[in-house]
Design a protein around this motif. Structure first.
Motif, PDB file in Angstrom:
ATOM      1  N   ALA A 100       8.619   9.753  -0.131  1.00  0.00           N
ATOM      2  CA  ALA A 100       9.608  10.158   0.997  1.00  0.00           C
ATOM      3  C   ALA A 100       8.608  11.021   2.020  1.00  0.00           C
ATOM      4  O   ALA A 100       8.965  10.866   3.145  1.00  0.00           O
ATOM      5  CB  ALA A 100      10.821  10.698   0.503  1.00  0.00           C
ATOM      6  N   PHE A 101       8.096  11.948   1.625  1.00  0.00           N
ATOM      7  CA  PHE A 101       7.187  12.801   2.397  1.00  0.00           C
ATOM      8  C   PHE A 101       5.956  12.017   3.274  1.00  0.00           C
ATOM      9  O   PHE A 101       5.876  12.131   4.271  1.00  0.00           O
ATOM     10  CB  PHE A 101       6.546  14.012   1.797  1.00  0.00           C
ATOM     11  CG  PHE A 101       5.575  14.642   2.599  1.00  0.00           C
ATOM     12  CD1 PHE A 101       6.196  15.989   3.111  1.00  0.00           C
ATOM     13  CD2 PHE A 101       4.218  14.838   2.473  1.00  0.00           C
ATOM     14  CE1 PHE A 101       5.358  16.636   3.983  1.00  0.00           C
ATOM     15  CE2 PHE A 101       3.555  15.474   3.353  1.00  0.00           C
ATOM     16  CZ  PHE A 101       3.911  16.664   4.041  1.00  0.00           C
ATOM     17  N   LEU A 102       5.595  11.199   2.411  1.00  0.00           N
ATOM     18  CA  LEU A 102       4.422  10.276   2.975  1.00  0.00           C
ATOM     19  C   LEU A 102       4.671   9.363   4.007  1.00  0.00           C
ATOM     20  O   LEU A 102       4.127   9.031   5.037  1.00  0.00           O
ATOM     21  CB  LEU A 102       3.604   9.732   1.726  1.00  0.00           C
ATOM     22  CG  LEU A 102       2.431   8.479   1.939  1.00  0.00           C
ATOM     23  CD1 LEU A 102       1.240   9.552   2.788  1.00  0.00           C
ATOM     24  CD2 LEU A 102       1.931   8.068   0.973  1.00  0.00           C
ATOM     25  N   GLY A 103       5.687   8.538   3.649  1.00  0.00           N
ATOM     26  CA  GLY A 103       5.999   7.660   4.742  1.00  0.00           C
ATOM     27  C   GLY A 103       4.766   6.586   4.781  1.00  0.00           C
ATOM     28  O   GLY A 103       4.219   6.064   3.844  1.00  0.00           O
ATOM     29  N   ASP A 104       4.965   5.986   6.148  1.00  0.00           N
ATOM     30  CA  ASP A 104       3.924   4.978   6.324  1.00  0.00           C
ATOM     31  C   ASP A 104       2.363   5.805   6.916  1.00  0.00           C
ATOM     32  O   ASP A 104       1.659   5.241   7.866  1.00  0.00           O
ATOM     33  CB  ASP A 104       4.118   3.924   7.122  1.00  0.00           C
ATOM     34  CG  ASP A 104       5.031   4.393   8.625  1.00  0.00           C
ATOM     35  OD1 ASP A 104       4.855   5.536   8.833  1.00  0.00           O
ATOM     36  OD2 ASP A 104       5.357   3.462   9.381  1.00  0.00           O
ATOM     37  N   SER A 105       2.382   7.178   6.905  1.00  0.00           N
ATOM     38  CA  SER A 105       1.191   7.706   7.375  1.00  0.00           C
ATOM     39  C   SER A 105       0.087   7.363   6.808  1.00  0.00           C
ATOM     40  O   SER A 105       0.023   6.827   5.814  1.00  0.00           O
ATOM     41  CB  SER A 105       1.617   9.214   7.043  1.00  0.00           C
ATOM     42  OG  SER A 105       2.764   9.682   7.668  1.00  0.00           O
ATOM     43  N   ASN A 120      -1.496   6.085  -7.780  1.00  0.00           N
ATOM     44  CA  ASN A 120      -1.147   4.528  -7.958  1.00  0.00           C
ATOM     45  C   ASN A 120      -1.161   4.340  -9.402  1.00  0.00           C
ATOM     46  O   ASN A 120       0.106   3.507 -10.118  1.00  0.00           O
ATOM     47  CB  ASN A 120      -2.106   3.518  -7.500  1.00  0.00           C
ATOM     48  CG  ASN A 120      -2.100   3.124  -5.871  1.00  0.00           C
ATOM     49  OD1 ASN A 120      -0.875   3.560  -5.446  1.00  0.00           O
ATOM     50  ND2 ASN A 120      -3.110   2.990  -5.279  1.00  0.00           N
ATOM     51  N   ARG A 121      -1.634   5.028 -10.400  1.00  0.00           N
ATOM     52  CA  ARG A 121      -1.620   4.872 -11.630  1.00  0.00           C
ATOM     53  C   ARG A 121      -0.313   5.462 -12.307  1.00  0.00           C
ATOM     54  O   ARG A 121       0.559   4.967 -13.105  1.00  0.00           O
ATOM     55  CB  ARG A 121      -2.890   5.333 -12.550  1.00  0.00           C
ATOM     56  CG  ARG A 121      -3.912   4.522 -12.578  1.00  0.00           C
ATOM     57  CD  ARG A 121      -3.984   3.306 -13.139  1.00  0.00           C
ATOM     58  NE  ARG A 121      -5.066   2.489 -13.055  1.00  0.00           N
ATOM     59  CZ  ARG A 121      -6.259   2.476 -13.663  1.00  0.00           C
ATOM     60  NH1 ARG A 121      -6.321   3.222 -14.506  1.00  0.00           N
ATOM     61  NH2 ARG A 121      -7.409   1.621 -13.443  1.00  0.00           N
ATOM     62  N   THR A 132       0.569   1.559  -0.093  1.00  0.00           N
ATOM     63  CA  THR A 132      -0.172   0.600   0.769  1.00  0.00           C
ATOM     64  C   THR A 132      -0.665   1.137   2.047  1.00  0.00           C
ATOM     65  O   THR A 132      -1.121   0.498   2.993  1.00  0.00           O
ATOM     66  CB  THR A 132       0.742  -0.413   1.180  1.00  0.00           C
ATOM     67  OG1 THR A 132       2.008   0.082   1.612  1.00  0.00           O
ATOM     68  CG2 THR A 132       1.369  -1.222  -0.085  1.00  0.00           C
ATOM     69  N   ASN A 133      -0.648   2.388   2.172  1.00  0.00           N
ATOM     70  CA  ASN A 133      -1.090   3.110   3.244  1.00  0.00           C
ATOM     71  C   ASN A 133      -2.696   3.053   3.516  1.00  0.00           C
ATOM     72  O   ASN A 133      -3.184   3.007   2.764  1.00  0.00           O
ATOM     73  CB  ASN A 133      -0.942   4.620   3.316  1.00  0.00           C
ATOM     74  CG  ASN A 133       0.639   5.036   2.653  1.00  0.00           C
ATOM     75  OD1 ASN A 133       1.243   4.560   1.791  1.00  0.00           O
ATOM     76  ND2 ASN A 133       1.459   5.741   3.761  1.00  0.00           N
ATOM     77  N   LYS A 134      -3.057   3.136   5.014  1.00  0.00           N
ATOM     78  CA  LYS A 134      -4.382   3.143   5.274  1.00  0.00           C
ATOM     79  C   LYS A 134      -4.927   4.448   4.631  1.00  0.00           C
ATOM     80  O   LYS A 134      -4.319   5.350   4.739  1.00  0.00           O
ATOM     81  CB  LYS A 134      -4.427   2.798   6.647  1.00  0.00           C
ATOM     82  CG  LYS A 134      -4.166   1.517   7.233  1.00  0.00           C
ATOM     83  CD  LYS A 134      -5.270   0.561   6.955  1.00  0.00           C
ATOM     84  CE  LYS A 134      -4.940  -1.031   7.776  1.00  0.00           C
ATOM     85  NZ  LYS A 134      -3.988  -1.613   6.783  1.00  0.00           N
TER      86      LYS A 134
END
Length: 208
Positions: A100-105, A120-121, A132-134
């Protein structure tokens, strides 16, 4: 459109009008029980928002995760003890809060592959969608600032300590997740400044 222009366009992730400054980055670091992706676990995630050249300390994220796995040898580095008295959510709860904090950043970290793979693990274990973020890696970006010369010996790997020493960044809170994220964020700003001194730099060029 020519084939050359098509591939040129595909190389750009972002609209040329989107500036580095306007972009929301999340600079993160994880403290873990070790370096084994399968058997080790995340102890803590620390993250900061970086936007408009400002590190938002008030907009930070730090969470300690409840767990059974413990390694005395790594505890000497990160200082997170088994009996550390703090309220710790489950791994799933912590990950949901982090997402929720990260979002699409865009994610920035030092040796990003390690942190992203560990997260991811953990996401996979809890049936949550993978990131899936850059991503950008300050270890890789730092190499872009170095002079290309046979007189200058480049190292294969640059640690966060190397960058802190190079850019005269305080290492007071080194080896805490939030402390390392803060050092990484300052290093990123210093790197971008150095790159801009050498040539035109935009968001897309950071990924090349």
């Amino acid at each position: 459109m020519s084939l050359l222009n098509f591939w040129k366009k595909e190389d750009n992730f972002f609209d040329e009008n989107i500036t580095i400054e306007a972009t929301r980055f999340v600079v993160l670091d994880t403290e873990t029980t070790g370096f084994d992706y399968d058997n080790d676990r995340i102890l803590c995630i620390g993250a900061l928002v970086l936007q408009n050249g400002i590190i938002s300390i008030q907009d930070s994220f730090e969470i300690y995760i409840e767990q059974d796995h413990y390694d005395k040898s790594t505890a000497q580095i990160h200082g997170i003890l088994k009996a550390f008295v703090i309220q710790r959510p489950s791994e799933q709860e912590a990950l949901e809060q982090f997402l929720a904090f990260l979002g699409d950043s865009i994610i920035i970290a030092h040796h990003t592959v390690f942190d992203v793979t560990m997260i991811n693990r953990a996401l996979e274990r809890n049936g949550l969608p993978l990131l899936t973020n850059k991503t950008l890696d300050t270890a890789h970006l730092y190499k872009k600032t170095l002079i290309q010369s046979h007189l200058f010996e480049r190292k294969d790997h640059y640690t966060l300590d190397d960058l802190a020493d190079k850019f005269d960044i305080s290492k007071k809170d080194r080896h805490t997740a939030l402390g390392d994220a803060y050092i990484t964020a300052i290093a990123f700003l210093k790197i971008v400044k150095k790159l801009k001194e050498k040539k035109h730099v935009n968001l897309n060029s950071l990924f090349k």
